[in-house]
Design an enzyme around this catalytic site. Structure first.
Site, PDB file in Angstrom:
ATOM      1  N   HIS A  10       1.505  13.540  26.041  1.00 46.86           N
ATOM      2  CA  HIS A  10       0.708  12.582  25.286  1.00 46.86           C
ATOM      3  C   HIS A  10       1.383  12.301  23.949  1.00 46.86           C
ATOM      4  CE1 HIS A  10      -2.315  13.517  28.232  1.00 46.86           C
ATOM      5  NE2 HIS A  10      -2.435  14.760  27.799  1.00 46.86           N
ATOM      6  N   HIS A  54       3.274  19.216  29.847  1.00 42.35           N
ATOM      7  CA  HIS A  54       2.294  20.128  30.426  1.00 42.35           C
ATOM      8  C   HIS A  54       1.774  19.641  31.770  1.00 42.35           C
ATOM      9  CE1 HIS A  54      -0.162  17.150  28.256  1.00 42.35           C
ATOM     10  NE2 HIS A  54      -1.104  17.409  29.155  1.00 42.35           N
ATOM     11  N   GLN A  84       3.128  15.858  32.503  1.00 44.69           N
ATOM     12  CA  GLN A  84       2.837  14.718  31.631  1.00 44.69           C
ATOM     13  C   GLN A  84       2.972  15.105  30.171  1.00 44.69           C
ATOM     14  OE1 GLN A  84      -1.964  14.741  31.466  1.00 44.69           O
ATOM     15  NE2 GLN A  84      -1.113  14.599  33.560  1.00 44.69           N
ATOM     16  N   GLU A 123      -4.996  18.192  22.464  1.00 47.10           N
ATOM     17  CA  GLU A 123      -6.109  18.754  23.210  1.00 47.10           C
ATOM     18  C   GLU A 123      -6.041  20.276  23.202  1.00 47.10           C
ATOM     19  OE1 GLU A 123      -5.328  16.719  26.831  1.00 47.10           O
ATOM     20  OE2 GLU A 123      -3.970  18.236  27.616  1.00 47.10           O
ATOM     21  N   ARG A 177       3.153   9.977  32.467  1.00 47.89           N
ATOM     22  CA  ARG A 177       3.571  10.869  33.554  1.00 47.89           C
ATOM     23  C   ARG A 177       5.086  10.977  33.607  1.00 47.89           C
ATOM     24  NH1 ARG A 177      -0.112   7.696  36.126  1.00 47.89           N
ATOM     25  NH2 ARG A 177      -2.146   8.667  36.473  1.00 47.89           N
TER      26      ARG A 177
END
Length: 315
Positions: free
Chosen positions: A97, A174, A95, A116, A194
């Site tokens: 972001h 990742h 996936q 993150e 995804r």
């Protein structure tokens, strides 16, 4: 209802069932037939579990007490971080972001991107992750591979061990692998695109987002697997424009912290147990338990024999 917010906030964890989840996060006596992949331990949707603000969500408290809760480093009146524990018994989807600008462009105003960081707490022998892209892959190569369903030809695998720290900026392709149990600090966003889901059925909301993934993915190399020695009492593990992640090692001695009105502190015990004296209260934290200290708390004392992760807003 009190008009101040200067004492610790215990929050109820939100357990999330995932097809790739394991059993570490299932409460004692809980249903082991349903795999729990994530515990959302500190986030704007969590409810306060005790004290004068019991039952309120963190989002509601942030609106009521923005300065006291968030501190002077905050750039908005929304609680900016989401802290999770993740238990991976199988591969997560591959996936990516978006960043803040891409999130607004693709999803509309009010949406945030998701940068993150991961702190690996436990890892089985041979455990690995996917993070980043193999060298010599261009942006066009990556976008084309995503749209053609061939991204796995380009992803980079990295072995992991307990103690590793990884920064995963928005745009990084990742996936977490089996046998990894970790702490994640991230922007307060659950926006995930995804790319590949290991040929699992697309039912139950696990559809692919190939066009958006191709738009936001970047051919960045694998991030460094930082492994700082567990020596100093307070160690900076990683930081970015959104958060600062530190590790605290008590070695049986008392430690002092200070929110200084600048930022909240999120405390999560990873080894042992700790006693937190803050805002005129004393609270005990066991392994994998968390506590939120509002920015208005000021100085606080930590005692016990523990290792602890602390997330806050960067200066």
């Amino acid at each position: 209802m009190p008009h101040t917010l200067s004492s610790p906030l215990p929050l109820e964890s939100k357990l999330v069932e995932r097809v790739w989840g394991g059993t570490r996060l299932i409460p004692e006596g809980g249903d082991h037939s349903k795999p729990i992949g994530e515990a959302w331990v500190i986030g704007e949707d969590n409810h306060v579990s005790g004290g004068p603000h019991a039952g309120q969500t963190l989002a509601e408290l942030t609106k009521q007490f923005p300065a006291e809760l968030l501190g002077t480093r905050a750039s908005s009146t929304r609680f900016p971080l989401l802290i999770k524990l993740l238990d991976c018994a199988d591969w997560l989807s591959v996936q990516v972001h978006p960043d803040d600008a891409q999130a607004r462009m693709l999803e509309g105003e009010g949406h945030l991107g998701k940068t993150e960081a991961w702190q690996v707490l436990e890892a089985d022998t041979g455990a690995q992750i996917i993070a980043g892209i193999k060298p010599d892959t261009t942006q066009d190569d990556l976008s084309e591979a995503i749209l053609d369903g061939k991204v796995m030809d380009h992803v980079a695998y990295t072995p992991v061990q307990a103690g590793n720290t990884f920064m995963i900026p928005a745009g990084t392709v990742h996936a977490l692998g089996p046998g990894v149990f970790l702490y994640e600090v991230q922007q307060t966003s659950d926006l995930t695109y995804r790319i590949y889901d290991w040929d699992r059925p697309a039912a139950a909301g696990r559809t692919l987002h190939l066009e958006k993934s191709a738009e936001v993915s970047r051919p960045w190399p694998a991030p460094a697997a930082a492994l700082p020695p567990a020596g100093d009492a307070v160690q900076e593990l990683t930081r970015c424009g959104y958060f600062l992640l530190e590790r605290l090692n008590s070695k049986g001695s008392k430690l002092t912290g200070d929110t200084a009105g600048q930022t909240f502190h999120v405390l999560t015990v990873t080894v042992g147990e700790a006693q937190v004296e803050a805002g005129g209260e004393t609270r005990r934290l066991g392994q994998f338990e968390s506590l939120l200290l509002p920015a208005a708390v000021g100085t606080y004392q930590l005692s016990g024999n523990f290792q602890m992760l602390r997330s806050s807003l960067p200066d």
